[in-house]
Design a protein around this motif. Structure first.
Motif, PDB file in Angstrom:
ATOM      1  N   ILE A  39      43.093  44.898  48.335  1.00 46.29           N
ATOM      2  CA  ILE A  39      42.305  43.791  47.792  1.00 46.29           C
ATOM      3  C   ILE A  39      43.008  42.461  48.055  1.00 46.29           C
ATOM      4  O   ILE A  39      42.383  41.477  48.448  1.00 46.29           O
ATOM      5  CB  ILE A  39      42.085  43.979  46.271  1.00 46.29           C
ATOM      6  N   ASN A  40      44.315  42.447  47.833  1.00 49.11           N
ATOM      7  CA  ASN A  40      45.119  41.244  48.088  1.00 49.11           C
ATOM      8  C   ASN A  40      46.044  41.491  49.278  1.00 49.11           C
ATOM      9  O   ASN A  40      46.341  42.643  49.604  1.00 49.11           O
ATOM     10  CB  ASN A  40      45.923  40.882  46.842  1.00 49.11           C
ATOM     11  N   PHE A  41      46.493  40.425  49.883  1.00 45.41           N
ATOM     12  CA  PHE A  41      47.337  40.559  51.075  1.00 45.41           C
ATOM     13  C   PHE A  41      48.582  41.376  50.753  1.00 45.41           C
ATOM     14  O   PHE A  41      49.271  41.132  49.754  1.00 45.41           O
ATOM     15  CB  PHE A  41      47.741  39.177  51.594  1.00 45.41           C
ATOM     16  N   TRP A  42      48.863  42.348  51.624  1.00 45.27           N
ATOM     17  CA  TRP A  42      50.029  43.213  51.453  1.00 45.27           C
ATOM     18  C   TRP A  42      50.987  42.981  52.620  1.00 45.27           C
ATOM     19  O   TRP A  42      50.596  43.061  53.776  1.00 45.27           O
ATOM     20  CB  TRP A  42      49.602  44.675  51.402  1.00 45.27           C
ATOM     21  N   GLY A  43      52.218  42.693  52.309  1.00 46.52           N
ATOM     22  CA  GLY A  43      53.212  42.476  53.348  1.00 46.52           C
ATOM     23  C   GLY A  43      53.927  41.156  53.138  1.00 46.52           C
ATOM     24  O   GLY A  43      53.936  40.595  52.042  1.00 46.52           O
ATOM     25  N   ILE A  62      39.273  43.569  55.074  1.00 52.60           N
ATOM     26  CA  ILE A  62      38.370  42.602  55.710  1.00 52.60           C
ATOM     27  C   ILE A  62      37.372  42.036  54.704  1.00 52.60           C
ATOM     28  O   ILE A  62      37.156  40.821  54.637  1.00 52.60           O
ATOM     29  CB  ILE A  62      37.620  43.266  56.888  1.00 52.60           C
ATOM     30  N   ILE A  63      36.763  42.919  53.908  1.00 53.15           N
ATOM     31  CA  ILE A  63      35.758  42.446  52.955  1.00 53.15           C
ATOM     32  C   ILE A  63      36.383  41.585  51.860  1.00 53.15           C
ATOM     33  O   ILE A  63      35.842  40.512  51.542  1.00 53.15           O
ATOM     34  CB  ILE A  63      34.950  43.625  52.391  1.00 53.15           C
ATOM     35  N   PRO A  64      37.519  41.980  51.235  1.00 53.62           N
ATOM     36  CA  PRO A  64      38.153  41.063  50.275  1.00 53.62           C
ATOM     37  C   PRO A  64      38.531  39.721  50.894  1.00 53.62           C
ATOM     38  O   PRO A  64      38.411  38.676  50.245  1.00 53.62           O
ATOM     39  CB  PRO A  64      39.395  41.843  49.815  1.00 53.62           C
ATOM     40  N   THR A  65      38.989  39.733  52.155  1.00 54.62           N
ATOM     41  CA  THR A  65      39.335  38.478  52.829  1.00 54.62           C
ATOM     42  C   THR A  65      38.106  37.602  53.004  1.00 54.62           C
ATOM     43  O   THR A  65      38.163  36.381  52.831  1.00 54.62           O
ATOM     44  CB  THR A  65      39.938  38.766  54.219  1.00 54.62           C
ATOM     45  N   LYS A  66      36.998  38.226  53.342  1.00 55.55           N
ATOM     46  CA  LYS A  66      35.774  37.491  53.632  1.00 55.55           C
ATOM     47  C   LYS A  66      34.800  37.510  52.463  1.00 55.55           C
ATOM     48  O   LYS A  66      33.589  37.357  52.653  1.00 55.55           O
ATOM     49  CB  LYS A  66      35.080  38.112  54.859  1.00 55.55           C
ATOM     50  N   ALA A  67      35.308  37.689  51.247  1.00 58.58           N
ATOM     51  CA  ALA A  67      34.435  37.842  50.080  1.00 58.58           C
ATOM     52  C   ALA A  67      33.440  36.684  49.957  1.00 58.58           C
ATOM     53  O   ALA A  67      32.245  36.900  49.712  1.00 58.58           O
ATOM     54  CB  ALA A  67      35.265  37.972  48.806  1.00 58.58           C
ATOM     55  N   TYR A  68      33.924  35.468  50.133  1.00 53.47           N
ATOM     56  CA  TYR A  68      33.034  34.311  49.987  1.00 53.47           C
ATOM     57  C   TYR A  68      31.956  34.313  51.070  1.00 53.47           C
ATOM     58  O   TYR A  68      30.760  34.153  50.775  1.00 53.47           O
ATOM     59  CB  TYR A  68      33.841  33.014  50.057  1.00 53.47           C
ATOM     60  N   GLU A  69      32.366  34.492  52.330  1.00 50.36           N
ATOM     61  CA  GLU A  69      31.400  34.458  53.432  1.00 50.36           C
ATOM     62  C   GLU A  69      30.382  35.579  53.302  1.00 50.36           C
ATOM     63  O   GLU A  69      29.174  35.357  53.477  1.00 50.36           O
ATOM     64  CB  GLU A  69      32.117  34.574  54.781  1.00 50.36           C
ATOM     65  N   MET A  70      30.863  36.795  52.995  1.00 51.77           N
ATOM     66  CA  MET A  70      29.949  37.935  52.923  1.00 51.77           C
ATOM     67  C   MET A  70      28.994  37.808  51.742  1.00 51.77           C
ATOM     68  O   MET A  70      27.799  38.122  51.852  1.00 51.77           O
ATOM     69  CB  MET A  70      30.760  39.227  52.837  1.00 51.77           C
ATOM     70  N   ALA A  71      29.505  37.365  50.596  1.00 49.09           N
ATOM     71  CA  ALA A  71      28.640  37.187  49.424  1.00 49.09           C
ATOM     72  C   ALA A  71      27.621  36.084  49.680  1.00 49.09           C
ATOM     73  O   ALA A  71      26.456  36.203  49.280  1.00 49.09           O
ATOM     74  CB  ALA A  71      29.496  36.867  48.200  1.00 49.09           C
ATOM     75  N   THR A  72      28.044  35.026  50.362  1.00 47.71           N
ATOM     76  CA  THR A  72      27.129  33.921  50.661  1.00 47.71           C
ATOM     77  C   THR A  72      25.973  34.391  51.533  1.00 47.71           C
ATOM     78  O   THR A  72      24.808  34.072  51.271  1.00 47.71           O
ATOM     79  CB  THR A  72      27.881  32.775  51.370  1.00 47.71           C
TER      80      THR A  72
END
Length: 414
Positions: A39-43, A62-72
């Motif tokens: 969910i959050n960046f690991w590393g 990918i989906i957590p990273t793009k949460a805003y774009e995908m939800a929009t």
């Protein structure tokens, strides 16, 4: 001495299609996991392009990273094709709404008037005959229904100016990224099973070709390149089979249609359930009205209705109040009563939840309208979100396949 073909044992060749099938399965499984997790960046985030899942060194789903774009993308289509807030709020009966809220409002007004009167005119208020105070209670009972009914009618006419459903839903997804995962995982549950299993079958098929190629040309680069191609192609084909063709096509008596699109009715029911349980429920909608980007419009309208309501309630004590404190202070007291009503209305709005939830029928509305969409429009509700980073998902499968190809080379042939 064992049996062999060329420079290698027979079992090496026999194993190749199965290894390729395993590579296809493994790369598809890992690609799916890395689509949603972590969910959050690991590393160690030494370097990272904004909005990209990868970084030096680490990964975010990918989906957590793009949460805003995908939800929009998803909720822009939903609010234009599936949900009209004015039409939905129009289902409420203003009179019934006032009935649901009336008891709470009466108790609220009783405490507010007592509190403000003791603040502005404690002496005259304490000496005020009980029958005058009772008249205020009677007036509150009589006027509260008209106040609430008129308020709801006005709100129904201007609800689009008071709540931004797209902003509300997108904000909820950005704040709760596991929820975005849940939407896609549950809506595409059967398709994700297909992606995993198809990885083996597509991989096995390409493994047969790889075996022949290896027999004639066994250069060390062949297996990593073949692994890359298997990972890339299996992901690509799986995604295409899920969403293509958009419209059913009959080929040699067999009806071809995207696997996801075939399940339009089931997916619509799942999507509507998750959205209305997790995001678009009555409590969340009222919270968005009270605290969202358009809340100022709501409170301006509520203020206008509340001032008129307050004026009617305290008309009985106006002569006494003006004589005791003056016209200006009386106006201040009236404003104070109205402001307290505005501030405390949110604390009693929950009395309308049950009626509102039953009447609005949002889940049924979204489900039905989604089921009625054409295949093209239905595909547009969820697929564009995947297309946002489809190439990353496919390339990820290729990279994982190449790594497995290197392992295969050193494990079996070097």
């Amino acid at each position: 001495m064992g049996y062999g073909v060329g420079d290698y044992a027979l079992w090496n060749y026999f194993a190749m299609p199965f290894i390729a099938g395993g590579v296809g399965y493994f790369t598809n499984v890992m690609a799916l996991k890395m689509t949603f997790l972590p969910i959050n960046f690991w590393g160690y985030e030494l370097f990272r392009i904004e909005g990209q899942p990868w970084g030096l060194f680490g990964w975010q789903g990918i989906i957590p990273t793009k949460a805003y774009e995908m939800a929009t993308i998803t909720f822009d289509l939903m609010t234009t094709k599936l949900f009209n807030v004015k039409e939905v709020f129009g289902r409420l009966d203003p009179i019934q709404f006032s009935v649901e809220m009336e008891d709470g409002l009466l108790l609220l007004m009783d405490s507010i008037i007592e509190e403000v009167a003791m603040e502005y005119m404690p002496g005259p208020w304490m000496k005020l005959p009980q029958d005058v105070k009772d008249e205020i209670v009677i007036m509150t009972d009589r006027e509260s229904q008209a106040f609430l009914t008129d308020f709801m009618k006005d709100m129904q006419m201007h609800v689009e100016e008071m709540i931004d459903v797209k902003d509300m839903t997108v904000a909820a997804c950005v704040a709760n990224k596991p929820l975005v995962n849940k939407i896609f995982q549950e809506c595409g549950e059967e398709e994700f099973v297909f992606i995993r299993i198809s990885g083996f079958y597509f991989g096995f098929l390409f493994g047969c070709i790889q075996t022949v190629a290896w027999y004639f040309y066994d250069s060390p680069w062949v297996l990593p390149v073949a692994g890359f191609l298997v990972g890339w192609v299996t992901n690509y084909l799986a995604l295409k089979v899920i969403f293509r063709p958009i419209e059913p096509k009959n080929i040699c008596g067999y009806n071809l249609h995207g696997l996801f699109l075939k399940r339009q009715n089931d997916v619509s029911a799942t999507f509507a359930r998750i959205i209305c349980v997790e995001i678009l429920h009555v409590k969340a909608m009222w919270e968005a009205i009270f605290a969202g980007p358009l809340s100022a419009n709501f409170f301006a309208m509520l203020r206008a209705h509340t001032l008129l309501f307050t004026e009617k309630l305290i008309v009985e004590i106006k002569p006494i109040a003006v004589a005791a404190m003056g016209a200006n202070t009386y106006s201040e007291m009236k404003e104070a009563i109205a402001q307290k009503v505005i501030d405390k209305i949110p604390s009693i709005i929950d009395q309308s939840y049950e009626y509102t939830q039953e009447t609005l029928q949002m889940e049924a509305t979204i489900r039905q309208k989604m089921q009625e969409l054409s295949s093209k429009d239905f595909e547009g509700v969820l697929h564009p979100a995947f297309e946002e980073d489809e190439i990353t998902l496919i390339a990820l499968g290729g990279v994982l396949g190449a790594l497995v190809g290197v392992i295969q080379l050193y494990a079996f042939f070097i």
